[in-house]
Design a protein around this motif. Structure first.
Motif, PDB file in Angstrom:
ATOM      1  N   GLU A  42       0.830  -1.203   0.000  1.00 53.95           N
ATOM      2  CA  GLU A  42       0.000   0.000   0.000  1.00 53.95           C
ATOM      3  C   GLU A  42       0.870   1.261   0.000  1.00 53.95           C
ATOM      4  O   GLU A  42       0.475   2.291  -0.545  1.00 53.95           O
ATOM      5  CB  GLU A  42      -0.964   0.000   1.190  1.00 53.95           C
ATOM      6  CG  GLU A  42      -2.143  -0.920   0.972  1.00 53.95           C
ATOM      7  CD  GLU A  42      -3.082  -1.012   2.173  1.00 53.95           C
ATOM      8  OE1 GLU A  42      -2.780  -0.422   3.240  1.00 53.95           O
ATOM      9  OE2 GLU A  42      -4.118  -1.679   2.034  1.00 53.95           O
ATOM     10  N   GLU A  43       2.074   1.172   0.607  1.00 53.34           N
ATOM     11  CA  GLU A  43       3.008   2.302   0.564  1.00 53.34           C
ATOM     12  C   GLU A  43       3.347   2.663  -0.881  1.00 53.34           C
ATOM     13  O   GLU A  43       3.649   3.806  -1.200  1.00 53.34           O
ATOM     14  CB  GLU A  43       4.312   1.961   1.303  1.00 53.34           C
ATOM     15  CG  GLU A  43       4.170   1.815   2.792  1.00 53.34           C
ATOM     16  CD  GLU A  43       5.465   1.306   3.435  1.00 53.34           C
ATOM     17  OE1 GLU A  43       6.549   1.491   2.840  1.00 53.34           O
ATOM     18  OE2 GLU A  43       5.379   0.722   4.522  1.00 53.34           O
ATOM     19  N   PHE A  44       3.314   1.660  -1.758  1.00 53.01           N
ATOM     20  CA  PHE A  44       3.626   1.854  -3.183  1.00 53.01           C
ATOM     21  C   PHE A  44       2.350   1.982  -4.014  1.00 53.01           C
ATOM     22  O   PHE A  44       2.378   1.854  -5.232  1.00 53.01           O
ATOM     23  CB  PHE A  44       4.502   0.702  -3.682  1.00 53.01           C
ATOM     24  CG  PHE A  44       5.846   0.665  -3.009  1.00 53.01           C
ATOM     25  CD1 PHE A  44       6.899   1.433  -3.481  1.00 53.01           C
ATOM     26  CD2 PHE A  44       6.044  -0.120  -1.880  1.00 53.01           C
ATOM     27  CE1 PHE A  44       8.126   1.423  -2.843  1.00 53.01           C
ATOM     28  CE2 PHE A  44       7.285  -0.146  -1.239  1.00 53.01           C
ATOM     29  CZ  PHE A  44       8.322   0.634  -1.720  1.00 53.01           C
ATOM     30  N   LYS A  45       1.221   2.206  -3.318  1.00 50.80           N
ATOM     31  CA  LYS A  45      -0.081   2.384  -3.974  1.00 50.80           C
ATOM     32  C   LYS A  45      -0.464   1.178  -4.827  1.00 50.80           C
ATOM     33  O   LYS A  45      -1.040   1.323  -5.907  1.00 50.80           O
ATOM     34  CB  LYS A  45      -0.105   3.674  -4.799  1.00 50.80           C
ATOM     35  CG  LYS A  45       0.369   4.894  -4.029  1.00 50.80           C
ATOM     36  CD  LYS A  45      -0.658   5.969  -3.983  1.00 50.80           C
ATOM     37  CE  LYS A  45      -0.244   7.226  -3.276  1.00 50.80           C
ATOM     38  NZ  LYS A  45       0.246   7.130  -1.950  1.00 50.80           N
ATOM     39  N   CYS A  46      -0.123  -0.014  -4.319  1.00 50.78           N
ATOM     40  CA  CYS A  46      -0.476  -1.266  -4.997  1.00 50.78           C
ATOM     41  C   CYS A  46      -1.463  -2.032  -4.122  1.00 50.78           C
ATOM     42  O   CYS A  46      -1.063  -2.674  -3.149  1.00 50.78           O
ATOM     43  CB  CYS A  46       0.764  -2.138  -5.197  1.00 50.78           C
ATOM     44  SG  CYS A  46       1.726  -1.708  -6.605  1.00 50.78           S
ATOM     45  N   PRO A  47      -2.752  -1.979  -4.450  1.00 49.31           N
ATOM     46  CA  PRO A  47      -3.726  -2.689  -3.624  1.00 49.31           C
ATOM     47  C   PRO A  47      -3.642  -4.202  -3.802  1.00 49.31           C
ATOM     48  O   PRO A  47      -3.169  -4.709  -4.819  1.00 49.31           O
ATOM     49  CB  PRO A  47      -5.069  -2.150  -4.114  1.00 49.31           C
ATOM     50  CG  PRO A  47      -4.818  -1.575  -5.453  1.00 49.31           C
ATOM     51  CD  PRO A  47      -3.359  -1.212  -5.521  1.00 49.31           C
ATOM     52  N   LEU A  48      -4.122  -4.894  -2.793  1.00 53.51           N
ATOM     53  CA  LEU A  48      -4.133  -6.355  -2.785  1.00 53.51           C
ATOM     54  C   LEU A  48      -5.219  -6.901  -3.689  1.00 53.51           C
ATOM     55  O   LEU A  48      -6.357  -6.423  -3.670  1.00 53.51           O
ATOM     56  CB  LEU A  48      -4.383  -6.851  -1.353  1.00 53.51           C
ATOM     57  CG  LEU A  48      -4.733  -8.335  -1.182  1.00 53.51           C
ATOM     58  CD1 LEU A  48      -3.556  -9.228  -1.563  1.00 53.51           C
ATOM     59  CD2 LEU A  48      -5.168  -8.614   0.252  1.00 53.51           C
ATOM     60  N   TYR A  49      -4.866  -7.921  -4.469  1.00 49.66           N
ATOM     61  CA  TYR A  49      -5.861  -8.777  -5.112  1.00 49.66           C
ATOM     62  C   TYR A  49      -5.736 -10.120  -4.414  1.00 49.66           C
ATOM     63  O   TYR A  49      -4.648 -10.693  -4.349  1.00 49.66           O
ATOM     64  CB  TYR A  49      -5.605  -8.934  -6.617  1.00 49.66           C
ATOM     65  CG  TYR A  49      -6.573  -9.920  -7.244  1.00 49.66           C
ATOM     66  CD1 TYR A  49      -7.911  -9.571  -7.422  1.00 49.66           C
ATOM     67  CD2 TYR A  49      -6.171 -11.191  -7.602  1.00 49.66           C
ATOM     68  CE1 TYR A  49      -8.814 -10.472  -7.956  1.00 49.66           C
ATOM     69  CE2 TYR A  49      -7.070 -12.099  -8.143  1.00 49.66           C
ATOM     70  CZ  TYR A  49      -8.390 -11.738  -8.319  1.00 49.66           C
ATOM     71  OH  TYR A  49      -9.288 -12.638  -8.842  1.00 49.66           O
ATOM     72  N   ASP A  50      -6.838 -10.592  -3.859  1.00 52.12           N
ATOM     73  CA  ASP A  50      -6.863 -11.873  -3.157  1.00 52.12           C
ATOM     74  C   ASP A  50      -7.559 -12.889  -4.051  1.00 52.12           C
ATOM     75  O   ASP A  50      -8.786 -12.909  -4.131  1.00 52.12           O
ATOM     76  CB  ASP A  50      -7.603 -11.720  -1.829  1.00 52.12           C
ATOM     77  CG  ASP A  50      -7.571 -12.982  -0.990  1.00 52.12           C
ATOM     78  OD1 ASP A  50      -7.381 -14.085  -1.564  1.00 52.12           O
ATOM     79  OD2 ASP A  50      -7.742 -12.882   0.225  1.00 52.12           O
ATOM     80  N   PRO A  51      -6.790 -13.749  -4.764  1.00 53.67           N
ATOM     81  CA  PRO A  51      -7.396 -14.683  -5.709  1.00 53.67           C
ATOM     82  C   PRO A  51      -8.225 -15.781  -5.036  1.00 53.67           C
ATOM     83  O   PRO A  51      -9.024 -16.429  -5.680  1.00 53.67           O
ATOM     84  CB  PRO A  51      -6.196 -15.284  -6.452  1.00 53.67           C
ATOM     85  CG  PRO A  51      -5.039 -15.071  -5.551  1.00 53.67           C
ATOM     86  CD  PRO A  51      -5.336 -13.832  -4.749  1.00 53.67           C
ATOM     87  N   GLN A  52      -8.046 -15.971  -3.736  1.00 53.19           N
ATOM     88  CA  GLN A  52      -8.813 -16.992  -3.040  1.00 53.19           C
ATOM     89  C   GLN A  52     -10.287 -16.600  -2.919  1.00 53.19           C
ATOM     90  O   GLN A  52     -11.146 -17.458  -2.802  1.00 53.19           O
ATOM     91  CB  GLN A  52      -8.235 -17.257  -1.634  1.00 53.19           C
ATOM     92  CG  GLN A  52      -6.933 -18.026  -1.631  1.00 53.19           C
ATOM     93  CD  GLN A  52      -5.694 -17.147  -1.848  1.00 53.19           C
ATOM     94  OE1 GLN A  52      -4.636 -17.664  -2.118  1.00 53.19           O
ATOM     95  NE2 GLN A  52      -5.782 -15.832  -1.734  1.00 53.19           N
TER      96      GLN A  52
END
Length: 119
Positions: free
Chosen positions: A99-109
């Motif tokens: 998130e510090e790098f403005k990259c949100p999580l994608y949770d494939p599960q």
């Protein structure tokens, strides 16, 4: 194993998250619409946050004082973290770094992406 996947869309672009995820798995370097990431800076940040963990190799860490390990696979446009027996609070730390790098999580599960466009 639990997967955490991160990428950042170019300004004004919004794609089908699951299709992006599948493309990352199959053809990781051929993804139009994604921003290039500062991969080495991100890896350095992970190393810093997890400095008490054993760094098994350039992209794998193991917790010698508790449970869990993780392996990071990078491309110029994505970061995929495979977590093995990793506690939720450890995965939260990884998500916070991204998130510090403005990259949100994608949770494939689930599958779900946690970004400002999500309802």
């Amino acid at each position: 194993m639990y997967e955490l996947v991160f990428w950042k869309y170019l300004e004004g672009i919004y794609l089908n998250h699951h299709e992006v995820y599948e493309t990352i798995l199959e053809e990781p370097e051929v993804i139009e619409g994604l921003e290039e990431l500062p991969v080495q800076v991100i890896l350095n940040r992970v190393s810093s946050v997890f400095s008490k963990w054993e760094k098994v190799d350039d992209s794998s860490w193991k917790n010698n004082t508790g449970v869990g390990a993780f392996h990071i696979r990078t491309t110029s446009h994505s970061i995929k973290i495979d977590c093995y027996g990793t506690e939720g609070k450890t995965m939260d730390k990884l998500v916070n770094i991204m998130e510090e790098f403005k990259c949100p999580l994608y949770d494939p599960q689930i599958p779900e992406r946690y970004d400002e466009m999500s309802e």
